[in-house]
Design a protein around this motif. Structure first.
Motif, PDB file in Angstrom:
ATOM      1  N   ASN A 209       0.739  -1.122  -0.069  1.00  0.00           N
ATOM      2  CA  ASN A 209      -0.224   0.035  -0.124  1.00  0.00           C
ATOM      3  C   ASN A 209       1.019   1.474   0.004  1.00  0.00           C
ATOM      4  O   ASN A 209       0.488   2.341  -0.319  1.00  0.00           O
ATOM      5  N   GLN A 210       1.999   1.262   0.628  1.00  0.00           N
ATOM      6  CA  GLN A 210       2.976   2.381   0.465  1.00  0.00           C
ATOM      7  C   GLN A 210       3.300   2.620  -0.917  1.00  0.00           C
ATOM      8  O   GLN A 210       3.364   3.629  -1.550  1.00  0.00           O
ATOM      9  N   MET A 211       3.539   1.499  -1.731  1.00  0.00           N
ATOM     10  CA  MET A 211       3.845   1.592  -3.025  1.00  0.00           C
ATOM     11  C   MET A 211       2.668   1.928  -4.030  1.00  0.00           C
ATOM     12  O   MET A 211       2.878   3.151  -4.785  1.00  0.00           O
ATOM     13  N   LEU A 212       1.819   1.700  -3.662  1.00  0.00           N
ATOM     14  CA  LEU A 212       0.323   2.192  -4.424  1.00  0.00           C
ATOM     15  C   LEU A 212       0.203   3.845  -4.211  1.00  0.00           C
ATOM     16  O   LEU A 212      -0.048   4.296  -5.082  1.00  0.00           O
ATOM     17  N   ALA A 213       0.474   4.096  -3.006  1.00  0.00           N
ATOM     18  CA  ALA A 213       0.315   5.677  -2.499  1.00  0.00           C
ATOM     19  C   ALA A 213       0.873   6.560  -3.288  1.00  0.00           C
ATOM     20  O   ALA A 213       0.817   7.869  -3.394  1.00  0.00           O
ATOM     21  N   ILE A 214       2.289   6.104  -3.832  1.00  0.00           N
ATOM     22  CA  ILE A 214       3.210   6.775  -4.406  1.00  0.00           C
ATOM     23  C   ILE A 214       3.501   6.580  -5.789  1.00  0.00           C
ATOM     24  O   ILE A 214       4.795   6.900  -6.247  1.00  0.00           O
ATOM     25  N   ASP A 215       2.773   5.775  -6.330  1.00  0.00           N
ATOM     26  CA  ASP A 215       3.249   4.948  -7.504  1.00  0.00           C
ATOM     27  C   ASP A 215       3.669   5.852  -8.891  1.00  0.00           C
ATOM     28  O   ASP A 215       4.398   5.679  -9.492  1.00  0.00           O
ATOM     29  N   ARG A 498       8.524   8.174  -1.766  1.00  0.00           N
ATOM     30  CA  ARG A 498       9.502   7.821  -2.893  1.00  0.00           C
ATOM     31  C   ARG A 498       8.719   6.968  -3.789  1.00  0.00           C
ATOM     32  O   ARG A 498       7.926   6.639  -3.818  1.00  0.00           O
ATOM     33  N   PRO A 499       9.390   7.317  -5.090  1.00  0.00           N
ATOM     34  CA  PRO A 499       8.674   6.728  -6.490  1.00  0.00           C
ATOM     35  C   PRO A 499       8.779   4.942  -6.224  1.00  0.00           C
ATOM     36  O   PRO A 499       9.999   4.309  -5.722  1.00  0.00           O
ATOM     37  N   VAL A 500       7.781   4.337  -6.889  1.00  0.00           N
ATOM     38  CA  VAL A 500       7.958   3.085  -7.024  1.00  0.00           C
ATOM     39  C   VAL A 500       7.573   2.490  -8.562  1.00  0.00           C
ATOM     40  O   VAL A 500       7.703   3.229  -9.583  1.00  0.00           O
ATOM     41  N   HIS A 501       6.852   1.385  -8.516  1.00  0.00           N
ATOM     42  CA  HIS A 501       6.437   0.722  -9.837  1.00  0.00           C
ATOM     43  C   HIS A 501       4.888   1.136 -10.494  1.00  0.00           C
ATOM     44  O   HIS A 501       3.956   1.359  -9.783  1.00  0.00           O
ATOM     45  N   ASP A 502       4.948   1.341 -11.577  1.00  0.00           N
ATOM     46  CA  ASP A 502       3.645   1.425 -12.539  1.00  0.00           C
ATOM     47  C   ASP A 502       4.254   0.537 -13.724  1.00  0.00           C
ATOM     48  O   ASP A 502       5.369   0.937 -14.180  1.00  0.00           O
ATOM     49  N   PRO A 503       3.355   0.007 -14.465  1.00  0.00           N
ATOM     50  CA  PRO A 503       3.823  -0.676 -15.640  1.00  0.00           C
ATOM     51  C   PRO A 503       4.381   0.327 -16.756  1.00  0.00           C
ATOM     52  O   PRO A 503       5.170  -0.144 -17.561  1.00  0.00           O
ATOM     53  N   ILE A 504       4.077   1.420 -16.865  1.00  0.00           N
ATOM     54  CA  ILE A 504       4.228   2.230 -17.951  1.00  0.00           C
ATOM     55  C   ILE A 504       5.121   3.404 -17.359  1.00  0.00           C
ATOM     56  O   ILE A 504       6.140   3.949 -18.054  1.00  0.00           O
TER      57      ILE A 504
END
Length: 523
Positions: A209-215, A498-504
């Protein structure tokens, strides 16, 4: 990028036509002479059998190089006045060859963390159907970027890199674009403003959920940088017309890519075309809205000081102005169900940009135009089967299992999206058969494929999709994901940690950071 001149008005048309860059990156300047470069000149490409031999590539004369270098300070002053970003130091400049551009692209692939992550996520894009299974991303991107780069500012060395095979007059508008990046760098250190994304796969529900919040932060910030630079670029081209971007009609709906002089771009999958153009096209539209509503201080320095965090804010500039919360979905704890047989592989937001590209690819431009504004949140989760032991097995989409949950503003849009996604199953997989006997409601569709079951369920305004998970496990995951969206959990304000993953995201960021793209400057 193609600007529809008939909708911009006569003054804008005359100014834009005067500085058209169509073919500039492949046309030689009229005067031949010895190159002024930091490296050797490339050899002309050998013609293929039966093809017309290309014109030998010529290079800028010493006099042209001096003229170009002299113009940098003048253009920097223009960019500073236009953006109201102050000049804090002089900008270094150098002339480079086509060969050096190609080396730059290859070096980025070898050294850039985002490029390495992009290679890993190529298989995720293929699982979604955003890339064909037999498509090879890296070699195509090298060709695409070598063709497309029109100039670039390197914030590591604080140097603007100019092309030695394009005449000074053709390059000056591009220099205005790249010098805007230099001013942005002087206002807010771009290395810190756009830090490298940590290469990390989440292992717990809290990390999920941390990743989703800053994706989508990277996507949004790249659009800010390129949108601001495009705004100065356009104002520079319009400088003798009495017009500016701020006084023009809205340009967002009038822009489309042109591939007349971009053969590699013409062959690019829709995903790559949209990813390449998004920071320029949507970033420019975002910037124009802010300029008209709030003025240059807000649109430039103000946005750098308070950057948007999602493609939703870029595509809805007034939502950014209102500091409106970004619609995010919550990920439940799926690890107890999955960790015995699967390794976490990827998680991210399927944002408004992702939906626009996916809907355009699956349903056409009309479907994308109708569905994209109705998007109201989305997430995906990918796990890799532990039974995939070899490198070849792990590189196959068959090793991945996908969950995708999307939310919509009304049930009709959700139903249309589910129907559109279902039609694409036969394109993505082979041996597809509908398993109507296993379906429990009219809003549920089940398909058997060569990579396992696909379950598509619409429940109210949400659509749940599972691909390749065992059907019993898929139903348990459906219960968890839909249940987690109850109450206030569906609206979470994005943070800036901090930034994380998104397929694009890796595609958008890598191509944006490579330099200004020629297709974004075609008129």
């Amino acid at each position: 990028m193609k600007v529809c001149l008939d909708k911009l008005g006569a003054f804008a048309a005359a100014a834009l036509l005067a500085c058209t860059l169509s073919g500039a990156a492949q046309a030689a300047p009229s005067q031949a002479g010895p190159p002024q470069t930091d490296g050797p000149s490339p050899s002309p490409s050998a013609p293929t059998q039966g093809s017309k031999q290309p014109e030998p590539e010529t290079h800028m004369t010493r006099q042209q190089a001096k003229e170009l270098f002299r113009s940098v300070s003048e253009i920097l002053t223009f960019a500073s006045e236009d953006s109201q970003l102050p000049i804090r130091r002089e900008v270094k400049r150098r002339l480079i060859t086509r060969e050096q551009v190609q080396k730059y692209v290859l070096d980025r692939f070898h050294e850039d963390k985002g490029a390495k992550r992009m290679e890993r996520e190529e298989i995720v894009l293929k699982k979604f159907g955003l890339l064909d299974r037999d498509f090879h991303l890296q070699p195509f991107l090298v060709s695409l970027l070598t063709e497309q780069i029109a100039a670039f500012y390197d914030n590591k060395t604080r140097t603007v890199n100019l092309l030695d095979w394009v005449s000074p007059e053709e390059q000056k508008p591009v220099i205005a674009h790249e010098l805007t990046h230099a001013l942005q760098d002087q206002h807010t250190d771009l290395d810190k403003w756009e830090p490298d994304t940590p290469d990390k796969v989440s292992k717990t529900v809290a990390e999920d959920n941390q990743m989703l919040a800053i994706d989508e932060r990277d996507t949004a910030r790249d659009a800010v940088l390129e949108g601001q630079a495009m705004a100065v670029y356009m104002d520079y081209t319009l400088r003798n017309s009495g017009k500016t971007l701020r006084t023009l009609p809205d340009v967002g709906d009038d822009m489309e890519s042109s591939d007349d002089s971009s053969p590699v771009m013409a062959r690019a999958p829709k995903l790559l075309q949209e990813s390449l153009l998004f920071p320029y096209r949507d970033g420019l539209e975002f910037e124009q809205t802010l300029l008209k509503d709030k003025g240059p201080q807000y649109a430039f320095a103000g946005v750098l000081d308070r950057p948007p965090s999602s493609s939703y804010e870029i595509m809805n500039a007034r939502a950014y102005e209102r500091e409106q919360s970004v619609p995010l979905l919550r990920m439940p704890d799926v690890h107890p169900l999955l960790d015995a047989g699967y390794e976490p592989y990827d998680i991210g937001v399927m944002g408004e940009l992702d939906v626009k590209i996916l809907a355009g690819l699956f349903g056409g431009e009309a479907a994308a135009a109708a569905l994209t504004p109705q998007w109201n949140g989305g997430l995906y989760y990918v796990a890799q089967s532990k039974s995939a032991k070899t490198a070849e097995q792990r590189a196959s989409t068959a090793s991945l299992c996908l969950l995708y949950l999307s939310a919509w503003r009304n049930e009709a849009s959700a139903a249309e999206f589910a129907k559109m996604y279902g039609r694409q199953i036969a394109v993505k997989y082979s041996g597809v058969e509908r398993d109507s006997a296993a379906e429990t409601t009219p809003d549920e569709k089940i398909y058997r494929t060569n990579e396992g079951p696909v379950l598509i369920v619409r429940e109210g305004k949400q659509v749940f999709i599972s691909e390749s998970f065992d059907l019993d496990l898929a139903r348990k995951l459906q219960f968890l994901l839909l249940g987690a969206q109850q109450g206030d959990a569906t609206q979470i304000v994005a943070t800036q940690e901090r930034p994380v993953h998104d397929p694009i995201v890796p595609l958008v960021r890598f191509m944006s950071n490579a330099g200004v793209m020629k297709s974004a400057l075609l008129h």
